[in-house]
Design a protein around this motif. Structure first.
Motif, PDB file in Angstrom:
ATOM      1  N   LEU A 180      36.936  38.248  26.918  1.00 38.66           N
ATOM      2  CA  LEU A 180      37.530  37.084  27.610  1.00 38.66           C
ATOM      3  C   LEU A 180      38.437  36.578  27.754  1.00 38.66           C
ATOM      4  O   LEU A 180      39.125  35.608  28.971  1.00 38.66           O
ATOM      5  CB  LEU A 180      37.155  36.400  26.452  1.00 38.66           C
ATOM      6  CG  LEU A 180      36.849  34.559  27.103  1.00 38.66           C
ATOM      7  CD1 LEU A 180      36.203  33.642  27.804  1.00 38.66           C
ATOM      8  CD2 LEU A 180      36.827  33.469  25.061  1.00 38.66           C
ATOM      9  N   GLU A 181      39.912  37.071  27.564  1.00 36.64           N
ATOM     10  CA  GLU A 181      41.413  36.516  27.242  1.00 36.64           C
ATOM     11  C   GLU A 181      41.788  37.585  28.825  1.00 36.64           C
ATOM     12  O   GLU A 181      43.238  37.214  29.605  1.00 36.64           O
ATOM     13  CB  GLU A 181      42.057  37.931  26.522  1.00 36.64           C
ATOM     14  CG  GLU A 181      42.145  36.971  24.659  1.00 36.64           C
ATOM     15  CD  GLU A 181      40.583  37.485  25.115  1.00 36.64           C
ATOM     16  OE1 GLU A 181      39.805  38.565  24.768  1.00 36.64           O
ATOM     17  OE2 GLU A 181      40.085  36.906  23.206  1.00 36.64           O
ATOM     18  N   SER A 182      40.917  39.118  29.771  1.00 31.26           N
ATOM     19  CA  SER A 182      41.718  38.984  30.824  1.00 31.26           C
ATOM     20  C   SER A 182      40.533  38.890  31.504  1.00 31.26           C
ATOM     21  O   SER A 182      40.435  39.076  32.567  1.00 31.26           O
ATOM     22  CB  SER A 182      41.713  40.513  30.934  1.00 31.26           C
ATOM     23  OG  SER A 182      42.216  41.063  29.614  1.00 31.26           O
ATOM     24  N   LEU A 183      39.489  37.801  31.570  1.00 29.83           N
ATOM     25  CA  LEU A 183      38.366  37.591  32.103  1.00 29.83           C
ATOM     26  C   LEU A 183      39.345  36.083  33.727  1.00 29.83           C
ATOM     27  O   LEU A 183      39.817  35.133  33.145  1.00 29.83           O
ATOM     28  CB  LEU A 183      37.089  36.783  32.245  1.00 29.83           C
ATOM     29  CG  LEU A 183      36.188  36.424  32.423  1.00 29.83           C
ATOM     30  CD1 LEU A 183      34.617  36.466  32.636  1.00 29.83           C
ATOM     31  CD2 LEU A 183      35.933  35.377  33.141  1.00 29.83           C
ATOM     32  N   ASP A 184      38.865  36.857  34.615  1.00 27.31           N
ATOM     33  CA  ASP A 184      39.159  35.868  35.938  1.00 27.31           C
ATOM     34  C   ASP A 184      38.163  35.415  36.477  1.00 27.31           C
ATOM     35  O   ASP A 184      37.442  35.538  36.719  1.00 27.31           O
ATOM     36  CB  ASP A 184      40.002  36.451  36.684  1.00 27.31           C
ATOM     37  CG  ASP A 184      41.112  35.484  38.217  1.00 27.31           C
ATOM     38  OD1 ASP A 184      40.398  34.518  37.671  1.00 27.31           O
ATOM     39  OD2 ASP A 184      41.645  36.237  38.443  1.00 27.31           O
TER      40      ASP A 184
END
Length: 656
Positions: A189-193
């Motif tokens: 989630l932290e890296s999801l664009d």
């Protein structure tokens, strides 16, 4: 802050696509085997379908899908793009336009159009309305093949409006299928664009050979996406764009500028009302700048003079930029008439070749909008009255196909737009008889040919023997005359019996701001459009001896008539000792205008004259000078015509 209505944005883009579609179909009629035209037409349909579904125009998407399916046979070479097909396709384009403009209304006729389209592309045999997937019992099990499609969309697909669900719906129409989402590339989630389509799709399709249909679905995405199609029975790759999918690296929350390359914006949609308002503000700025320049000229303050000069430079640049925004190629108007001529040709049974030239000629957008109706009437008149039937043309030794030409060209400070045909020409005897019948002239009225031709533009005038859907009521040419007069333009008619007629509209380049030459006649000041000025010369001293003031100047071996504006405007008081002559041109004619003083050049904001002064032909408008006074703008076309009529009378007098 005003947020643009996405539905209206879709409509604007759809109108442009429909214009492209119409142009492509008309071009295709002339060149049926041109694969480039066929593909561009198909792409326009595909884009309208996808955008329509995205913005909720379900009826549009469904109709265009059927249209696209039928037209796909032409693209694959299974059917010919003949006249019948183009005619039905144009009807389908009109139906799409109605569905987009009035989606809430129940618009009938779509099913009939699609049925006729299917009949034509199938070579005269009606095709079924739909192609349902065949039941397993209808064909041997061995005929059915199962294919596995695995695809990942490009990283910028969502940014540019691609909807994966719509793509999956199109794939489902190829045949029975099973769809599985591939989530192994979804980052934490932290890296999801959210703007990147991380999910891939696996689609198992039952069909004979779906490669071509799949290629159509991903028509605009194939270059940048990962896609692999495999037949499950043999496990042999059939279509493979990316040999091995490469998992994209997770992107940081704060994205670097180079992470996604987005093309620079090349255009911006702006409401026409805002452009009009901007032009009004620029016009007021030009007037204020002229006032400042005049005050600075009378002052000894160096700083004030510097500021005035800088402001003049900036306002001049702003004016040119704003005018450039308003200038539109006239080809955007010309393209509308191809369909008109196509339909008139079919309705009247006259084969017609429509030729346009000068499409790059630019004209003020306001002029473009108001020219549409006059040109429609002129073209209809040329087709209906001008061109003969194929039999009459053959009897006259002409080609069975008539020609209508629409052209535009710069002519000094004007644009000349001509509508010409190679028909029978104007019947002057019939025009005169009809004018006498309508009470416009008497039997003993003497008229020049041009004056006789101008009677065509009288209200209610028509030489048609009977009223039809195209002519006979005498309304169209009256509309042309009133509109062109309102644009400060003129209409000229020329004809050669048996060879055709040409109607030429002469119009100013713009209705807003022009460069002008300020001159003085007596105590009055007048502005001459600078684009019409060829040169300025001294009036010879011996010319003052001529009482009437209308004479000729020898300009490098060419005789140019000149008019004394003092006499034209009945200016009181004695003339200046050293008068100047401003040589102006309009079309092929030239005339010299004698003035007392040439004051200089300035930016001229055109203000329209009131209806009370509309009958004064020597002036095309007025402008406000820097000191707040008003200067009238000379109508150079009218003055040149006056000088030319003087030349004609002089020649006739010598001949007598």
């Amino acid at each position: 802050m005003n947020i643009a209505d996405p539905t209206e944005t879709f409509r604007q883009e759809a109108r442009e696509l429909l214009d492209q579609l119409e142009a492509g179909l008309l071009d295709l009629e002339q060149d049926p085997s041109n694969s480039s035209l066929i593909n561009s037409t198909f792409r326009a349909l595909h884009t309208i379908k996808g955008s329509g579904a995205m913005f909720g125009f379900t009826a549009v998407a469904e109709f265009v899908h059927e249209f696209e399916t039928a037209f796909d046979r032409v693209r694959k070479g299974q059917s010919q793009a003949n006249t019948a097909l183009i005619g039905i396709a144009l009807d389908a384009k009109d139906h799409i336009h109605r569905l987009i403009e009035t989606p809430e209304a129940h618009i009938a006729g779509g099913a009939e159009i699609l049925a006729a389209l299917r009949i034509v592309v199938d070579g005269g045999t009606p095709a079924p309305a739909a192609k349902p997937a065949p039941a397993k019992s209808e064909q041997p099990a061995s005929a059915a093949k199962t294919w596995r499609l695995v695809f990942f969309l490009p990283a910028d697909a969502l940014i540019y409006g691609t909807n994966p669900l719509l793509l999956l719906e199109e794939l489902a129409q190829i045949g029975p299928c099973t769809i599985t989402a591939l989530t192994d590339r979804v980052p934490v989630l932290e890296s999801l664009d959210p703007e990147v389509p991380h999910i891939g799709w696996q689609v198992d399709i039952v069909a004979d050979d779906p490669a071509a249909a799949i290629d159509d679905v991903f028509l605009f995405l194939r270059d940048n996406m990962e896609l692999k199609l495999t037949e499950l029975a043999t496990d042999e790759p059939i279509v493979e764009v990316a040999p091995e999918p490469v998992a994209p690296q997770p992107r940081p929350l704060i994205e670097k500028p180079e992470a996604i390359e987005r093309p620079a914006a090349t255009s911006l949609r702006v409401p026409a009302e805002r452009l009009d308002e901007l032009m009004d503000r620029v016009g007021e700025l030009v007037i204020a700048q002229a006032r400042l320049s005049q005050i600075a000229a009378l002052s000894s303050d160096t700083a004030l003079k510097t500021i005035a000069e800088e402001l003049e430079r900036l306002s001049s640049g702003l004016r040119d930029t704003t005018m450039g925004i308003r200038m539109v190629p006239i080809g955007t108007l010309f393209s509308r008439f191809r369909r008109l001529v196509h339909d008139l040709s079919a309705e009247l049974g006259k084969p017609i070749e429509f030729i346009t030239t000068g499409e790059d000629t630019e004209l003020d957008k306001t002029m473009i909008e108001r020219l549409a109706d006059p040109l429609v009437h002129l073209i209809r008149n040329a087709v209906d009255h001008g061109l003969e039937s194929a039999d009459r043309r053959a009897a006259a030794g002409k080609s069975a196909k008539g020609t209508v030409r629409l052209s535009a060209v710069y002519s000094g400070a004007e644009v000349a737009i001509s509508v010409s045909d190679d028909g029978a020409g104007l019947d002057t005897a019939r025009i005169r008889a009809k004018a006498e019948e309508n009470g416009l002239i008497t039997a003993d009225t003497k008229l020049t040919e041009q004056e006789l031709y101008q009677l065509i533009f009288a209200p209610g005038f028509s030489t048609a023997k009977e009223v039809t859907s195209l002519s006979g009521r005498g309304v169209g040419m009256d509309v042309v005359k009133r509109t062109i007069d309102g644009l400060r333009g003129t209409i000229e008619l020329s004809t050669v019996p048996g060879q055709g007629t040409t109607a030429t509209l002469r119009l100013p380049l713009t209705l807003a701001i022009i460069d002008g030459m300020l001159v003085r006649v007596g105590k009055g000041r007048y502005t001459i459009p600078l684009a019409a000025v060829e040169e300025c010369v001294e009036l010879p001293e011996n010319a003052a001896a001529h009482a009437r003031g209308r004479n000729f100047l020898d300009i490098r071996g060419s005789l140019v008539p000149y008019l004394r504006l003092r006499e034209v405007f009945a200016t009181p008081g004695p003339a200046e000792l050293h008068q100047k002559v401003v040589i102006v041109s309009s079309g092929e004619g030239r005339v010299g205008l004698v003035v007392d003083q040439i004051i200089g050049n300035n930016q001229t904001v055109i203000k329209q004259l009131s209806r009370l002064h509309s009958g004064i032909k020597s002036f095309s408008g007025a402008t406000i000078l820097g000191d707040g006074t008003v200067a009238l703008i000379l109508d150079t076309a009218h003055l040149v015509a006056s000088g030319q009529s003087y030349v004609d009378r002089t020649i006739e007098g010598k001949a007598a």
